[in-house]
Scaffold this active site. Sequence first.
Site: not given
Length: 475
Positions: A76-77, A233
């Site tokens: 992520m991110h 995820d």
Amino acid sequence: MLLGIDLGTSSVKVAVVGEDGSVKQVASAGYAMSSPRLGWAETDPAAWWLATQNAVKSLSAAHLRAIDTIGVAGQMHGVVLTAQDGQAVRPAILWPDARSTDEVDRYRRLQPNLLHRLANPPATGMAGPTLLWLKTHESSIFQNATWALQPKDWLRMQLTGEVCGEPTDASATLLYDFVDDGWAKQVLHELGIRADLLPELVASHEVSGRLTSAAAEKLGIKSGIPVAAGASDTAASLVGHGVLAPGPVLLTIGTGAQMTTVRREFRPDPTGCTHVFRTVEYGKWYSMAAILNAGLALDWVQKLFGVDWNALYGSADQVPAGSGGVSFFPYLVSERTPRPQSGTRARWSGIELHHRREHLLKAALEGVAFALREAMEALEATGIPIADLQLAGGGAADKSWRQMLADVLGKRLLAAGSPASAARGAALLGGLAAGKFKSFDDTAALTLQITVAAEPGPEANEYSRLYERWIETHN
């Protein structure tokens, strides 16, 4: 057969899943995360695509022939800036990256009503602050880029040639409006971030495109099969474990670590210690306590001492609880829960002449476990009762490490039969996109065998005392 692809921080994992939900085969391939400057964390996306090809092609020929749908999940991110053709115009900036401190301060100066719509505490490594940094420090690259994609969305583009995002990853960018359930147009305008950089959002279980002939040839599977939009995820792991309703709490340990649980109501944490993001289902969210310095810190310790993972985990049985008075604080990068941007630095303390390498190794394990307990308590403080923790991720497979975690956390740890929960979840999303399942409830019905991996033992009370000492030393 269903193929799930999970693009992690240091490796990609692929799983072949049957329509009965069973994991038939798992393969993986690694790549390096670089730090060209202090506090930076980057990867060349081309390495992701090459590793994905290698992992998929290592699957059995019979499984490759049988694959007829794909789902993707990923870290992520992060941010991948691309040209029109989907090629990255610079290395991807990843979630452990700490360069955007000034940009986080800019976020904190947003109007309270806009911050409320974002629902999460601003932090370095998230896509919004990272894009602000790129706008300021690499303005030419920023202005000339066509897309700003999440890592798994970039990887999916290599599969289909199509560009899209989806809500689970988008909701973790600090560019997502939880009130409108879409990109935060007001925030983008206020910060001067180009709205046209962000792709259209497609539901996680919908078809986002089909496998191109070029990608199919590189992977060794048939072209034209549907590819689901997929999920982050963490959200994919919830699907992979069949956790689609409130109650169970999932503990995922990888490079970072997360404790997650599903909510039917939107409830941001007023203290800003924990996060709330979208699940794969509309009208559901998950609360998350996240630490960044889990496997990331242990991998650093392992390499620092030149030992393998067996030696690191083996220290748990060689040294008594408390590591002879040595404490470890694992904060190699700025932390999230419950100390966002606290400025705390990694260190050992209490080292004396008689201590050996094993004391420092075990102290590192204990320090990560204590950080997890602190995060768990922050999640419990939001009103979430935690009786057991379901394990996910590859960072909690060692028996001695599991026992230490059970003792430190004071919770029973449950293990599912799946060795690749995020990849399994991604595959099930692919099955939904291909019409192999009618609903999310159908995927949840494909239950995994749950066993007790560890439960608090004789050292649990001692670890409670040591945790309090660790907190006092920390503060």
